[in-house]
Design a protein around this motif. Structure first.
Motif, PDB file in Angstrom:
ATOM      1  N   GLY A  48      -5.142  -2.433  -9.002  1.00 12.60           N
ATOM      2  CA  GLY A  48      -4.796  -1.703 -10.144  1.00 12.60           C
ATOM      3  C   GLY A  48      -3.678  -0.850 -10.219  1.00 12.60           C
ATOM      4  O   GLY A  48      -2.789  -0.713 -11.662  1.00 12.60           O
ATOM      5  N   ALA A  49      -3.469  -0.068  -9.437  1.00  9.43           N
ATOM      6  CA  ALA A  49      -1.977   1.038  -9.276  1.00  9.43           C
ATOM      7  C   ALA A  49      -0.995  -0.310  -9.430  1.00  9.43           C
ATOM      8  O   ALA A  49       0.339   0.403  -9.720  1.00  9.43           O
ATOM      9  CB  ALA A  49      -2.466   1.872  -8.173  1.00  9.43           C
ATOM     10  N   LEU A  50      -1.246  -1.237  -8.640  1.00 15.71           N
ATOM     11  CA  LEU A  50      -0.230  -2.608  -8.198  1.00 15.71           C
ATOM     12  C   LEU A  50       0.098  -2.749 -10.199  1.00 15.71           C
ATOM     13  O   LEU A  50       0.859  -3.056 -10.840  1.00 15.71           O
ATOM     14  CB  LEU A  50      -0.268  -3.782  -7.929  1.00 15.71           C
ATOM     15  CG  LEU A  50       0.176  -4.593  -7.315  1.00 15.71           C
ATOM     16  CD1 LEU A  50       1.601  -4.121  -6.806  1.00 15.71           C
ATOM     17  CD2 LEU A  50      -0.274  -6.136  -6.875  1.00 15.71           C
ATOM     18  N   ALA A  51      -0.814  -3.393 -10.217  1.00 22.60           N
ATOM     19  CA  ALA A  51      -0.671  -4.233 -12.266  1.00 22.60           C
ATOM     20  C   ALA A  51       0.056  -2.955 -12.890  1.00 22.60           C
ATOM     21  O   ALA A  51       1.135  -3.502 -14.248  1.00 22.60           O
ATOM     22  CB  ALA A  51      -2.073  -3.795 -12.674  1.00 22.60           C
ATOM     23  N   ILE A  52      -0.626  -1.767 -13.234  1.00 18.39           N
ATOM     24  CA  ILE A  52      -0.474  -1.074 -14.251  1.00 18.39           C
ATOM     25  C   ILE A  52       1.158  -0.626 -13.693  1.00 18.39           C
ATOM     26  O   ILE A  52       2.049  -0.582 -14.475  1.00 18.39           O
ATOM     27  CB  ILE A  52      -1.089   0.763 -13.954  1.00 18.39           C
ATOM     28  CG1 ILE A  52      -2.298   0.689 -14.162  1.00 18.39           C
ATOM     29  CG2 ILE A  52       0.374   1.941 -14.675  1.00 18.39           C
ATOM     30  CD1 ILE A  52      -3.113   1.426 -14.228  1.00 18.39           C
ATOM     31  N   GLY A  53       1.637  -0.297 -12.615  1.00 19.48           N
ATOM     32  CA  GLY A  53       3.408  -0.771 -11.950  1.00 19.48           C
ATOM     33  C   GLY A  53       4.039  -1.774 -12.939  1.00 19.48           C
ATOM     34  O   GLY A  53       5.614  -1.804 -13.251  1.00 19.48           O
TER      35      GLY A  53
END
Length: 65
Positions: A48-53
């Protein structure tokens, strides 16, 4: 292009450094909470953090960064 990579890396290090400098005990609590989470939950959180980044980078690039 390399300038943007250095800028991004520098900003990440600043944010990480601030967290450790201003609230080291909070970082320890966060690490304990992460240890208590199942591996799949940590993986989902990381993805999820990767996608938001990626979304943030895409937005920055469309704005001219």
């Amino acid at each position: 292009m390399i300038e943007t990579a250095f800028l991004a890396l520098g900003l990440v290090l600043i944010v990480e450094g601030l967290a450790y400098a201003l609230a080291p005990s909070l970082v320890e609590q966060l690490l304990e909470a992460l240890r208590a989470m199942p591996v799949e939950a940590r993986r989902t959180l990381g993805l999820g953090a990767l996608a938001i980044g990626f979304v943030f980078v895409w937005i920055a690039k469309t704005m001219g960064a």
